[in-house]
Enzyme design. Structure first.
Site, PDB file in Angstrom:
ATOM      1  N   HIS A 101       4.615 -27.256 -94.407  1.00  0.00           N
ATOM      2  CA  HIS A 101       4.861 -25.895 -94.564  1.00  0.00           C
ATOM      3  C   HIS A 101       4.249 -25.258 -95.820  1.00  0.00           C
ATOM      4  O   HIS A 101       4.070 -24.116 -96.055  1.00  0.00           O
ATOM      5  CB  HIS A 101       6.362 -25.361 -94.128  1.00  0.00           C
ATOM      6  CG  HIS A 101       6.685 -25.287 -92.840  1.00  0.00           C
ATOM      7  ND1 HIS A 101       6.658 -24.188 -92.025  1.00  0.00           N
ATOM      8  CD2 HIS A 101       7.190 -26.168 -91.919  1.00  0.00           C
ATOM      9  CE1 HIS A 101       7.058 -24.325 -90.774  1.00  0.00           C
ATOM     10  NE2 HIS A 101       7.100 -25.526 -90.638  1.00  0.00           N
ATOM     11  N   HIS A 104      14.044 -25.048 -95.671  1.00  0.00           N
ATOM     12  CA  HIS A 104      13.432 -23.797 -95.312  1.00  0.00           C
ATOM     13  C   HIS A 104      13.784 -22.484 -95.670  1.00  0.00           C
ATOM     14  O   HIS A 104      14.349 -21.668 -94.515  1.00  0.00           O
ATOM     15  CB  HIS A 104      13.506 -24.268 -93.794  1.00  0.00           C
ATOM     16  CG  HIS A 104      12.484 -24.926 -93.185  1.00  0.00           C
ATOM     17  ND1 HIS A 104      11.333 -24.531 -93.189  1.00  0.00           N
ATOM     18  CD2 HIS A 104      12.481 -26.295 -92.433  1.00  0.00           C
ATOM     19  CE1 HIS A 104      10.682 -25.561 -92.501  1.00  0.00           C
ATOM     20  NE2 HIS A 104      11.234 -26.578 -92.060  1.00  0.00           N
TER      21      HIS A 104
END
Length: 435
Positions: A167, A107
């Site tokens: 994502h 991330h």
């Protein structure tokens, strides 16, 4: 021109957390593609140190002065060409003596990724890496993180494997910050750079089988049945807004096969939550449960929940010993009282006769930005699988690199929902943000 990474920049690469009181080193040269056309270890090391330097000493919108958009697009396209040739399910067969490092969500936490690579030992003929998705969003350096991993892929395509996370999609990147990050950093060139990243996302494989006995995928298990929407669901689709409207005939769900995974259509930006090809959505969004069987993942509104019996069935059917998945960080597990917390960066969620199901999360002190002052202070972790059997995982937990350079979020973390729950499915259908 001098290659990036020479001189002071090398010191930054070796120590990703220099004292903030140190005087800023001389700016690195503009990154250029190697004259011979092929990337080298020195070039990739230089790229890492340059990205680290820029994160500490340049405003976000000055990044193109060091990392030109043409270079970024060339690197993304080079990696995408390699990824495109790989199947949905990649067979990773280590050479004699090679170990395998498995990495979970990162991330956009660039400095922790730089530390992890050094701590685990860089990709090489002795060490294969499998990255299990979610390279971007939520953190301030998703672009830099993804570029560094793509550079390693181009350099060592048979030693570095990059899987897709949930994502890596248009929907998530429009909500959780990566789209805005690219636009902020590359301004006029931003739309073109962002489109290149989206195309690259479509090429990322969905899963690996390591040494014939370890299955890795971002979310995990997937269904095999083709579920067609009923007339009622077609009429309701237009007004569907939240997880309460997510309905699937549970009687039609069966565990999918590896052959079905291989044949699935992965080149979609936002995997379907209903219709004829649900496999990518399941692989990217599903979660384990302690309840037996397969059922719709009502909490997320996409994917499945599966119990220990399904883990046992999947392992036995495919002659496997481990499932390693990611997808859930400390914020997600804080809301799931049926499963273990993930403070150390990993949990063993199912321990069955045939083997184990492991959740692996590699972003320490996550999320980078949050509304509350109290933090999870979680460790990240990576797994090393050693020969000859590869089925006895060795866990390595690590703390976040501190202090992080000052950074601003690229999404409204006080308004955006946590843990990817309660998806706006209409926005996913249309490819637009829910904001």
């Amino acid at each position: 021109m001098e290659q990036p990474g020479a001189g002071a920049a090398d010191a930054v690469a070796m120590d990703p957390s220099p004292s903030p009181s140190m005087a800023a080193p001389q700016a690195p040269p503009v990154v250029e593609w190697p004259e011979g056309g092929a990337l080298t270890r020195d070039w990739v090391a230089g790229l890492a140190s340059t990205l680290d330097w820029c994160s500490r000493h340049l405003p976000a919108d000055r990044l193109p002065a060091v990392l030109p958009p043409a270079l970024v697009q060339r690197l993304v396209l080079a990696a995408a060409a390699i990824l495109h040739r790989e199947p949905n399910l990649v067979r990773v067969d280590p050479r004699p003596g090679q170990s395998v490092v498995v990495v979970g969500d990162v991330h956009g936490q660039l400095h922790d990724v730089i530390f992890l690579l050094r701590d685990a030992g860089f990709p090489s003929e002795e060490r294969v890496f499998v990255f299990n998705g979610d390279y971007v969003d939520r953190g301030a350096w998703g672009l830099e993180t993804l570029l560094l991993l793509l550079a390693w892929k181009v350099l060592l395509p048979n030693c570095v494997f990059l899987l897709r996370g949930n994502h890596e999609s248009k929907y998530c990147t429009s909500v959780y910050g990566f789209e805005k990050e690219v636009m902020t950093k590359y301004k006029d060139q931003g739309p073109q750079v962002y489109r290149k990243f989206l195309r690259c996302f479509e090429d990322l494989p969905l899963a690996t089988i390591i040494a014939g006995c370890v299955y890795t995928a971002h979310g995990g298990i997937f269904r095999g049945t083709i579920v067609l929407p009923s007339k009622r669901s077609k009429k309701a689709k237009k007004g569907r807004k939240n997880k309460a409207d997510f309905t699937v005939d549970t009687m039609s769900i069966r565990l999918g096969s590896l052959d079905e995974l291989l044949k699935a259509r992965r080149t979609v930006l936002d995997p379907p939550w209903e219709g004829q090809n649900l496999i990518p959505g399941d692989v990217l969004w599903s979660d384990p449960s302690l309840q037996m069987g397969l059922s719709p993942n009502q909490e997320r509104g996409i994917g499945l929940l599966w119990g220990p019996d399904i883990t046992q069935q999947f392992l036995r059917t495919n002659n496997l010993k481990l499932i390693i998945r990611s997808h859930e960080g400390p914020d997600a597990r804080d809301k799931r009282h049926d499963l273990l917390r993930i403070d150390k960066g990993y949990t063993i969620d199912h321990d069955v006769e045939c083997g184990k199901l492991i959740t692996l999360f590699s972003a320490p002190d996550y999320p980078q930005f949050q509304a509350s002052e109290e933090r999870y202070n979680n460790c990240g972790a990576y797994i090393v699988l050693h020969p000859p059997d590869f089925a006895s995982p060795v866990f390595h937990s690590f703390e976040a690199v501190k202090p992080r350079p000052p950074a601003h979020p690229f999404y409204d973390f006080e308004e955006v929902i946590d843990s990817d729950e309660e998806l706006n499915l209409d926005a996913m259908d249309s490819g637009t943000s829910s904001q």
